[in-house]
Design a protein around this motif. Structure first.
Motif, PDB file in Angstrom:
ATOM      1  N   LEU A 223       5.480  -7.371  -3.770  1.00 54.76           N
ATOM      2  CA  LEU A 223       5.146  -5.979  -3.584  1.00 54.76           C
ATOM      3  C   LEU A 223       6.014  -5.363  -2.581  1.00 54.76           C
ATOM      4  O   LEU A 223       6.288  -5.897  -1.496  1.00 54.76           O
ATOM      5  N   ASN A 224       6.267  -3.963  -2.735  1.00 52.10           N
ATOM      6  CA  ASN A 224       6.706  -3.191  -1.839  1.00 52.10           C
ATOM      7  C   ASN A 224       5.927  -2.615  -0.741  1.00 52.10           C
ATOM      8  O   ASN A 224       4.700  -3.004  -1.112  1.00 52.10           O
ATOM      9  N   ASN A 225       6.251  -2.201   0.182  1.00 52.43           N
ATOM     10  CA  ASN A 225       5.243  -1.681   1.188  1.00 52.43           C
ATOM     11  C   ASN A 225       4.258  -0.609   0.747  1.00 52.43           C
ATOM     12  O   ASN A 225       2.982  -0.668   1.133  1.00 52.43           O
ATOM     13  N   GLN A 226       4.498   0.231  -0.160  1.00 55.80           N
ATOM     14  CA  GLN A 226       3.426   1.067  -0.707  1.00 55.80           C
ATOM     15  C   GLN A 226       2.362   0.271  -1.390  1.00 55.80           C
ATOM     16  O   GLN A 226       1.120   0.663  -1.266  1.00 55.80           O
ATOM     17  N   GLN A 227       2.830  -0.779  -2.285  1.00 57.15           N
ATOM     18  CA  GLN A 227       1.806  -1.590  -2.849  1.00 57.15           C
ATOM     19  C   GLN A 227       0.961  -2.355  -1.826  1.00 57.15           C
ATOM     20  O   GLN A 227      -0.103  -2.656  -1.994  1.00 57.15           O
ATOM     21  N   LEU A 228       1.618  -2.962  -0.910  1.00 57.38           N
ATOM     22  CA  LEU A 228       0.846  -3.642   0.330  1.00 57.38           C
ATOM     23  C   LEU A 228      -0.178  -2.565   0.825  1.00 57.38           C
ATOM     24  O   LEU A 228      -1.139  -3.113   1.293  1.00 57.38           O
ATOM     25  N   ASP A 229       0.266  -1.588   1.273  1.00 59.16           N
ATOM     26  CA  ASP A 229      -0.669  -0.455   1.830  1.00 59.16           C
ATOM     27  C   ASP A 229      -1.727  -0.134   0.815  1.00 59.16           C
ATOM     28  O   ASP A 229      -3.066  -0.061   1.247  1.00 59.16           O
ATOM     29  N   GLU A 230      -1.565  -0.263  -0.419  1.00 59.42           N
ATOM     30  CA  GLU A 230      -2.564  -0.212  -1.420  1.00 59.42           C
ATOM     31  C   GLU A 230      -3.746  -1.528  -1.404  1.00 59.42           C
ATOM     32  O   GLU A 230      -4.956  -1.311  -1.447  1.00 59.42           O
ATOM     33  N   ILE A 231      -2.997  -2.557  -0.934  1.00 61.87           N
ATOM     34  CA  ILE A 231      -3.802  -3.790  -0.935  1.00 61.87           C
ATOM     35  C   ILE A 231      -4.639  -3.739   0.346  1.00 61.87           C
ATOM     36  O   ILE A 231      -5.918  -3.954   0.419  1.00 61.87           O
ATOM     37  N   VAL A 232      -4.188  -3.278   1.271  1.00 59.84           N
ATOM     38  CA  VAL A 232      -4.913  -3.186   2.668  1.00 59.84           C
ATOM     39  C   VAL A 232      -5.945  -2.258   2.573  1.00 59.84           C
ATOM     40  O   VAL A 232      -7.074  -2.203   2.939  1.00 59.84           O
ATOM     41  N   ALA A 233      -5.677  -0.978   1.926  1.00 59.51           N
ATOM     42  CA  ALA A 233      -6.931   0.066   1.706  1.00 59.51           C
ATOM     43  C   ALA A 233      -8.017  -0.823   0.607  1.00 59.51           C
ATOM     44  O   ALA A 233      -8.876  -0.643   0.905  1.00 59.51           O
ATOM     45  N   LEU A 234      -7.584  -1.406  -0.355  1.00 56.15           N
ATOM     46  CA  LEU A 234      -8.522  -2.169  -0.994  1.00 56.15           C
ATOM     47  C   LEU A 234      -9.285  -3.146  -0.581  1.00 56.15           C
ATOM     48  O   LEU A 234     -10.549  -3.012  -0.664  1.00 56.15           O
TER      49      LEU A 234
END
Length: 343
Positions: A223-234
């Motif tokens: 996962l790229n950083n944007q996708q990881l940001d989405e995981i953190v938000a999720l």
């Protein structure tokens, strides 16, 4: 002795056949009087300083066995003798399935890695429950949940919910495996909106239980950083109990094995030393970005005590081994626990 004598012999044979042979051998040996006690005396470290309490569970030490090794919960009692703090069974699907065609498991010896495309081969949830009823209560058990390969996208959630409900009385925590690259069509499982739906539905079932059990999400190392940001938000939005970082990788960069050999092997998830740095980077990013607001189980490329400490220092609360257990042998668990005590 393992790396000098046992591993070279085992590595002469097909890795999947060796896996089942090893299972049979461990089970046989542990039936011999006193052998289990001897194994425990050789490999276990019992020290209260190793204990970790996360999401309401106290783990006697932070070193676990990752999912995929004991898929059907047939050997967890015996494996507990080697000093694990917890063992994750599965991936378990509602119905038994044979998985992908063989040959589907490949060693990358020079890279200390493995490529697999097993395809969630398992005997199904009923078989897992039958085996879990033999639990001696000596080890924390996690249940790794997946969908059947033949399940249509509109029924993915039903698969996860069915296994969750059936397994609930028999395991201590759950993992939603949405990041395995070896189960055919799984594009929907990469979608954050769908993940929110899945997590919410499983949580609803959990809340109906007399005792709620922790639910974690297992993510990919690619996962790229944007996708990881989405995981953190999720995680923040759904309040899911934690994340396992990470699953196997589809990235083939930096390998010593030849491109020709990789073409021969074909598709599959890469595990072992080649994913070590990627996994650690994901752990570090999640930990820092979330301000350590949720537990992380670190897995990927742990072949030494130093590798495990690196994961813990990056932000992991617990670690899991799989490929390192195969390459380095059972002494790896004790070495990691010793290193943690000596910090």
């Amino acid at each position: 002795m393992y790396k000098l004598i046992i591993r070279p012999i085992l590595f002469l044979f097909d890795p999947e056949k060796v896996h089942y042979f090893t299972f049979s051998l461990i089970r046989f040996l542990c039936k011999i009087p006193f052998v289990s006690g001897i194994i425990r005396s050789m490999y276990q470290i019992n020290d209260d300083k190793l204990a970790r309490t996360l999401f309401g569970i106290t783990f006697k030490n932070p070193v676990g066995l990752a999912a995929g090794f004991d898929k059907n919960a047939v050997l967890y009692n015996e494996l507990a003798n080697f000093g694990f703090g917890f063992i994750e069974i599965g991936t378990v699907t509602p119905k038994g399935q044979v998985g992908n065609p063989t040959k589907r498991l490949f060693r990358l010896k020079d890279d200390k890695g493995i490529i697999n495309r097993m395809g969630f081969n398992n005997d199904g949830v009923e078989a897992a429950i039958k085996n879990l009823k033999k639990n001696k209560g000596e080890i924390i058990i996690g249940g790794n949940l997946g969908k059947n390969t033949s399940t249509l996208p509109e029924s993915y959630t039903n698969d996860y919910c069915e296994v969750f409900t059936e397994l609930h009385p028999y395991v201590d925590y759950f993992v939603l495996n949405v990041s395995c690259p070896n189960v055919g069509s799984h594009a929907k499982l990469d979608d954050v909106a769908y993940l929110k739906e899945l997590i919410t539905e499983v949580q609803k079932l959990n809340n109906k239980q007399e005792k709620q059990k922790p639910i974690l999400l297992k993510i990919a190392p690619d996962l790229n950083n944007q996708q990881l940001d989405e995981i953190v938000a999720l995680v923040a939005e759904t309040k899911i109990d934690g994340v396992i970082a990470s699953n196997t990788s589809v990235n083939r960069e930096g390998l010593k094995v030849s491109k020709e050999r990789l073409q021969e092997i074909g598709n599959g998830g890469l595990s072992g030393q080649p994913v070590k740095d990627r996994s650690t980077k994901v752990i570090k990013y999640l930990s820092e970005k979330s301000n350590k607001s949720f537990p992380i189980i670190g897995v990927g490329g742990i072949h030494s005590a130093a590798d495990a400490l690196e994961k813990l220092n990056a932000g992991a609360d617990l670690v899991q081994i799989y490929t390192g257990f195969i390459y380095e042998g059972p002494s790896l668990i004790k070495k990691i626990n010793k290193a943690i005590l000596n910090q």
